[in-house]
Design an enzyme around this catalytic site. Structure first.
Site, PDB file in Angstrom:
ATOM      1  N   HIS A   4      -7.457  33.212  29.354  1.00 58.15           N
ATOM      2  CA  HIS A   4      -7.809  32.448  30.557  1.00 58.15           C
ATOM      3  C   HIS A   4      -7.083  31.098  30.589  1.00 58.15           C
ATOM      4  CE1 HIS A   4     -11.112  32.290  33.825  1.00 58.15           C
ATOM      5  NE2 HIS A   4     -10.093  31.527  34.177  1.00 58.15           N
ATOM      6  N   ARG A   7     -10.521  37.693  37.908  1.00 60.83           N
ATOM      7  CA  ARG A   7     -11.732  37.662  37.082  1.00 60.83           C
ATOM      8  C   ARG A   7     -11.826  39.003  36.371  1.00 60.83           C
ATOM      9  NH1 ARG A   7     -11.566  33.019  37.342  1.00 60.83           N
ATOM     10  NH2 ARG A   7     -13.068  31.521  38.169  1.00 60.83           N
ATOM     11  N   GLU A  21     -15.416  37.830  28.481  1.00 61.39           N
ATOM     12  CA  GLU A  21     -14.653  36.750  27.842  1.00 61.39           C
ATOM     13  C   GLU A  21     -15.506  35.581  27.372  1.00 61.39           C
ATOM     14  OE1 GLU A  21     -12.049  35.717  31.247  1.00 61.39           O
ATOM     15  OE2 GLU A  21     -12.994  33.747  31.222  1.00 61.39           O
TER      16      GLU A  21
END
Ligand code: NAI
Length: 333
Positions: free
Chosen positions: A295, A234, A263
């Site tokens: 991601h 993360r 993000e």
């Protein structure tokens, strides 16, 4: 069960609809990200299905509850985006997909590491321009190097085993060491040992108060010069500003990120005709030794199939037994 699916992308629709053919839920797809404002779109649904960058905070949960929602289905493993205390207070059930394909994320981590070390991102662009010079593309043998793995759960364990197969020494840090990994040759050590001894560092722990900015200025200061850092966990597990400072001082050899602290405003959208407003992110992209993917660690056929199936099975179990297959513990302080 009627489920409103937030943050819908084409692939979410495709895999959820395919999994639903044999399950028969009513799926209402919306593109909006879930937050306190969009929560009313779920009116009439018993459940919402949310993804990693949805904002499932107290205000959102209150709005969902007021709309009649009883179940929050996370179509991901991490649940750091949910206010679990508020969910408990409101009597909402939260479910997740704890495991879909640890291989998907571990393999993406390895793709990033190999590309970063051997400068594949630069070589690809160069060769297409007719530039076959090797200047600036020098890497090092992973064989014989020391790889530090933070978090040896499902994904970290997969990654560690592949690194052992590459002939690396693998150091790891996890509050719950895995005896099978130890038997395979992984050595658990305190974090400061990992920082000081690793040629490669890969992060696979969840984002919690204890892991927030785990890689910060102090950690970077004691790392080996030239270390390669890969983060597919993360974004906020690393302090991006501290990393930028270390990159500017040429203290780290390279940085590969599949996740970024901010993000939510960038990833999963086509912003190619837009102006990036995030100056920290824009600065990151200026370094030749920084590689960013948006991601996509989870993004394989097998993982999407497993995510869709488990998400809908969580809904069916809740409907049948009042409890999803994979609940997230709610409540507490
Ligand atoms: P997991 O729950 O199987 O493993 C996490 C491990 O981290 C556990 O062994 C736990 O003991 C350890 N851990 C907890 N606190 C720690 C600390 N302070 N220091 C070191 N280790 C600590 O989770 P899994 O499935 O391996 O996923 C890991 C993370 O990867 C997830 O939390 C998620 O944030 C991220 N992820 C990223 C994806 C992507 O597409 N890039 C997709 C899926 C997960």
């Amino acid at each position: 069960m009627r489920i409103t699916v937030f943050s819908t992308q084409a692939h979410d629709r495709r895999f959820l609809q395919a999994a639903n053919l044999s399950r028969g839920h009513r799926l209402d797809f919306v593109e909006a990200r879930l937050d306190a404002g969009s929560a009313t779109l779920a009116a009439g649904s018993e459940a919402v299905c949310a993804f990693v960058n949805d904002r499932v905070d107290a205000a959102t949960l209150e709005a969902l509850k007021a709309s009649g929602v009883r179940l929050v289905l996370l179509r991901c493993a991490g649940f750091n985006q949910v206010d679990l205390v508020a969910a408990g207070r409101l009597g909402l059930t939260v479910a997740r997909v704890p495991e879909y394909s640890p291989h998907a994320v571990a393999e993406h981590t390895i793709a990033l590491l190999l590309a970063l070390n051997r400068k594949i991102h630069r070589a690809y662009a160069r060769v297409r321009e007719g530039n076959f010079a090797l200047d600036g593309l020098l890497g090092f043998d992973l064989h014989g190097s020391t790889v530090g793995v933070v978090g040896t759960g499902r994904i970290g364990a997969c990654f560690a085993r592949v690194m052992l197969a590459f002939g690396c020494r693998v150091l790891a840090h996890d509050p719950a060491p895995d005896p099978a990994l130890q038997a395979a040759g992984v050595v658990y050590a305190p974090l400061d040992h990992l920082w000081a001894r690793s040629d490669v560092l890969s992060l696979h722990c969840p984002l919690t108060p204890a892991t927030h900015h785990l890689v910060d200025e102090a950690a970077l200061r004691v790392m080996k010069p030239g270390v390669l850092i890969v983060n597919t966990s993360r974004g906020a597990v690393v302090d991006t500003r501290a990393l930028i400072a270390a990159l500017k001082q040429k203290r780290i050899g390279g940085l590969a990120l599949d996740v970024y602290e901010e993000e939510a405003d960038l990833f999963f959208q086509d912003l190619s005709a837009d102006v990036v407003q995030d100056d920290v992110f824009a600065r990151l992209l200026t370094f030749p030794n920084v590689l960013v993917t948006g991601h996509q660690g989870f993004f394989t056929h097998q993982a999407l199939d497993a995510i869709a199936t488990t998400t809908l099975d969580n809904a069916a179990a809740f409907e049948r037994d009042g409890r999803p297959l994979h609940p997230v513990a709610v409540g507490g302080a």
